[in-house]
Design a protein around this motif. Structure first.
Motif, PDB file in Angstrom:
ATOM      1  N   GLN A 188       0.838  -1.194   0.000  1.00 38.88           N
ATOM      2  CA  GLN A 188       0.000   0.000   0.000  1.00 38.88           C
ATOM      3  C   GLN A 188       0.879   1.252   0.000  1.00 38.88           C
ATOM      4  N   ILE A 189       0.324   2.341  -0.548  1.00 35.10           N
ATOM      5  CA  ILE A 189       1.036   3.618  -0.588  1.00 35.10           C
ATOM      6  C   ILE A 189       0.616   4.471   0.605  1.00 35.10           C
ATOM      7  N   HIS A 190       1.590   4.994   1.331  1.00 38.44           N
ATOM      8  CA  HIS A 190       1.330   5.902   2.447  1.00 38.44           C
ATOM      9  C   HIS A 190       1.897   7.280   2.072  1.00 38.44           C
ATOM     10  N   LYS A 191       1.076   8.094   1.427  1.00 35.44           N
ATOM     11  CA  LYS A 191       1.568   9.337   0.839  1.00 35.44           C
ATOM     12  C   LYS A 191       1.987  10.371   1.874  1.00 35.44           C
ATOM     13  N   ASN A 192       1.499  10.263   3.105  1.00 40.87           N
ATOM     14  CA  ASN A 192       1.873  11.245   4.125  1.00 40.87           C
ATOM     15  C   ASN A 192       3.237  10.971   4.750  1.00 40.87           C
ATOM     16  N   LEU A 193       3.842   9.849   4.407  1.00 43.32           N
ATOM     17  CA  LEU A 193       5.095   9.448   5.041  1.00 43.32           C
ATOM     18  C   LEU A 193       6.208  10.463   4.803  1.00 43.32           C
ATOM     19  N   ILE A 194       6.283  10.984   3.605  1.00 45.43           N
ATOM     20  CA  ILE A 194       7.346  11.938   3.287  1.00 45.43           C
ATOM     21  C   ILE A 194       7.175  13.224   4.080  1.00 45.43           C
ATOM     22  N   GLU A 195       5.938  13.679   4.204  1.00 47.41           N
ATOM     23  CA  GLU A 195       5.684  14.895   4.980  1.00 47.41           C
ATOM     24  C   GLU A 195       6.004  14.694   6.457  1.00 47.41           C
ATOM     25  N   GLN A 196       5.899  13.470   6.936  1.00 45.35           N
ATOM     26  CA  GLN A 196       6.219  13.168   8.327  1.00 45.35           C
ATOM     27  C   GLN A 196       7.721  13.109   8.576  1.00 45.35           C
ATOM     28  N   ILE A 197       8.457  12.563   7.617  1.00 45.57           N
ATOM     29  CA  ILE A 197       9.873  12.264   7.837  1.00 45.57           C
ATOM     30  C   ILE A 197      10.831  13.314   7.279  1.00 45.57           C
ATOM     31  N   ALA A 198      10.607  13.756   6.050  1.00 47.14           N
ATOM     32  CA  ALA A 198      11.568  14.625   5.371  1.00 47.14           C
ATOM     33  C   ALA A 198      11.932  15.889   6.152  1.00 47.14           C
ATOM     34  N   PRO A 199      10.972  16.572   6.828  1.00 48.32           N
ATOM     35  CA  PRO A 199      11.343  17.790   7.561  1.00 48.32           C
ATOM     36  C   PRO A 199      12.352  17.550   8.686  1.00 48.32           C
ATOM     37  N   LYS A 200      12.475  16.312   9.130  1.00 43.88           N
ATOM     38  CA  LYS A 200      13.386  15.999  10.234  1.00 43.88           C
ATOM     39  C   LYS A 200      14.812  15.723   9.757  1.00 43.88           C
ATOM     40  N   LEU A 201      15.008  15.669   8.435  1.00 40.60           N
ATOM     41  CA  LEU A 201      16.327  15.381   7.894  1.00 40.60           C
ATOM     42  C   LEU A 201      17.111  16.662   7.667  1.00 40.60           C
ATOM     43  N   ASP A 202      18.389  16.603   7.999  1.00 39.88           N
ATOM     44  CA  ASP A 202      19.273  17.750   7.807  1.00 39.88           C
ATOM     45  C   ASP A 202      19.345  18.125   6.328  1.00 39.88           C
ATOM     46  N   SER A 203      19.523  19.385   6.050  1.00 36.97           N
ATOM     47  CA  SER A 203      19.555  19.853   4.657  1.00 36.97           C
ATOM     48  C   SER A 203      20.744  19.295   3.871  1.00 36.97           C
ATOM     49  N   SER A 204      21.744  18.768   4.570  1.00 33.53           N
ATOM     50  CA  SER A 204      22.891  18.184   3.873  1.00 33.53           C
ATOM     51  C   SER A 204      22.547  16.820   3.257  1.00 33.53           C
ATOM     52  N   ILE A 205      21.469  16.209   3.727  1.00 30.79           N
ATOM     53  CA  ILE A 205      21.029  14.917   3.204  1.00 30.79           C
ATOM     54  C   ILE A 205      20.289  15.109   1.883  1.00 30.79           C
ATOM     55  N   ILE A 206      20.601  14.273   0.886  1.00 34.54           N
ATOM     56  CA  ILE A 206      19.825  14.257  -0.352  1.00 34.54           C
ATOM     57  C   ILE A 206      18.575  13.437  -0.075  1.00 34.54           C
ATOM     58  N   ARG A 207      17.419  14.068  -0.131  1.00 28.55           N
ATOM     59  CA  ARG A 207      16.150  13.436   0.239  1.00 28.55           C
ATOM     60  C   ARG A 207      15.386  13.045  -1.025  1.00 28.55           C
ATOM     61  N   VAL A 208      15.097  11.756  -1.139  1.00 28.43           N
ATOM     62  CA  VAL A 208      14.473  11.227  -2.350  1.00 28.43           C
ATOM     63  C   VAL A 208      13.099  10.634  -2.027  1.00 28.43           C
ATOM     64  N   ALA A 209      12.083  11.103  -2.719  1.00 28.52           N
ATOM     65  CA  ALA A 209      10.734  10.531  -2.589  1.00 28.52           C
ATOM     66  C   ALA A 209      10.611   9.360  -3.547  1.00 28.52           C
ATOM     67  N   GLU A 210      10.098   8.237  -3.041  1.00 29.51           N
ATOM     68  CA  GLU A 210       9.963   7.035  -3.871  1.00 29.51           C
ATOM     69  C   GLU A 210       8.530   6.508  -3.833  1.00 29.51           C
ATOM     70  N   SER A 211       8.060   6.062  -4.973  1.00 24.37           N
ATOM     71  CA  SER A 211       6.777   5.357  -5.165  1.00 24.37           C
ATOM     72  C   SER A 211       5.554   6.283  -5.108  1.00 24.37           C
ATOM     73  N   GLY A 212       4.575   5.936  -5.908  1.00 22.57           N
ATOM     74  CA  GLY A 212       3.285   6.608  -5.877  1.00 22.57           C
ATOM     75  C   GLY A 212       3.230   7.969  -6.540  1.00 22.57           C
ATOM     76  N   ILE A 213       4.281   8.357  -7.247  1.00 15.29           N
ATOM     77  CA  ILE A 213       4.287   9.668  -7.909  1.00 15.29           C
ATOM     78  C   ILE A 213       3.915   9.472  -9.371  1.00 15.29           C
ATOM     79  N   GLU A 214       2.746   9.969  -9.733  1.00 12.70           N
ATOM     80  CA  GLU A 214       2.241   9.775 -11.091  1.00 12.70           C
ATOM     81  C   GLU A 214       1.688  11.052 -11.703  1.00 12.70           C
TER      82      GLU A 214
END
Length: 257
Positions: A188-214
């Motif tokens: 199953q796709i959990h589209k809110n996952l990126i909004e939950q996690i990505a803001p907590k990552l340091d800006s030096s990290i390359i942040r990649v969204a995977e799956s469900g993008i159409e």
């Protein structure tokens, strides 16, 4: 672990034993810089060459990874992902090498990597990066494989599916973290996952969204939260990859009178 994923991992261990006895070709393809292609002023696309998958079956009967990769490059992709798993995704190391020889973008080997020999294969066949999946690795093995890849000059996209796995990835020293919204246990796709996690990552990290993008709308809510998005199935189902690539990044073409 999901039964399908468990079966894939079991198959992979059998393949690894065979790989140990095979000589590898000398690399002739330059390693292309990962960060400069993905960490840009706009959201980059890691465009995927994938003939099919266990859940979807054959996605593109007329699959030609080199032709597809050239379209991706002309369309403005930041990097290209090539599925090399043969048993479940209908790919090969030859696909990886063929693509890497024909484009000037970094190419990532996407597979279920469990052993250093698979990283050696990725290097020999022209990859500039590899995928490591936290779900199928122990923290110790993840660290070891990251070190092995780095020693060869390869970048690593570390795939995660929840906050715990993100922390494991960070603890391992990962600097490119994929947040996969597709649950590997349920698919199953959990589209809110990126909004939950990505803001907590340091800006030096390359942040990649995977799956469900159409669509353009699918990733717009991630703007400012991600550096790149990995898109495969959407393009593989497309009848006009160039047009759909443009629409994905810019929205549907506007009618003008």
């Amino acid at each position: 672990m999901n039964p399908i994923l468990h079966k894939i991992v079991e198959t992979k261990y059998s393949e690894i034993e065979i790989s140990r006895s095979k000589p590898l070709p000398d690399r002739t393809i330059p390693i292309r810089d990962w960060k400069s292609h993905l960490k840009t002023n706009s959201v980059s696309v890691i465009a995927e060459c994938k003939k099919g998958s266990p859940s979807a079956g054959i996605l593109r009967p007329d699959y030609d990874p080199v032709q597809i990769a050239k379209i991706y490059e002309e369309s403005g992709a930041g990097a290209i992902s090539v599925l090399t798993d043969r048993s479940y995704f209908f790919g090969s190391l030859q696909d990886l090498e063929s693509v890497a020889k024909q484009v000037s973008l970094p190419v990532i080997r996407k597979d279920f990597i469990l052993d250093p020999v698979q990283i050696d294969e990725a290097y020999a066949y022209g990859a500039s990066a590899i995928l490591l999946i936290v779900r199928i690795l122990t923290p110790e093995l993840l660290k070891s494989l990251l070190r092995h890849a780095s020693g060869l000059g390869l970048a690593v996209l570390v795939e995660t599916h929840n906050e715990h796995e993100v922390q494991v990835a960070l603890d391992s020293g990962a600097n490119t973290i994929g947040i996969n919204t597709r649950d590997l246990d349920t698919f199953q796709i959990h589209k809110n996952l990126i909004e939950q996690i990505a803001p907590k990552l340091d800006s030096s990290i390359i942040r990649v969204a995977e799956s469900g993008i159409e669509s353009y709308d699918d990733w717009q809510k991630y703007r400012g939260l991600i550096d790149s998005m990995l898109v495969g199935t959407f393009f593989m189902k497309s009848k006009n990859i160039s047009a759909d690539f443009f629409s994905l990044l810019n929205g549907p073409p506007q009618n003008t009178k």
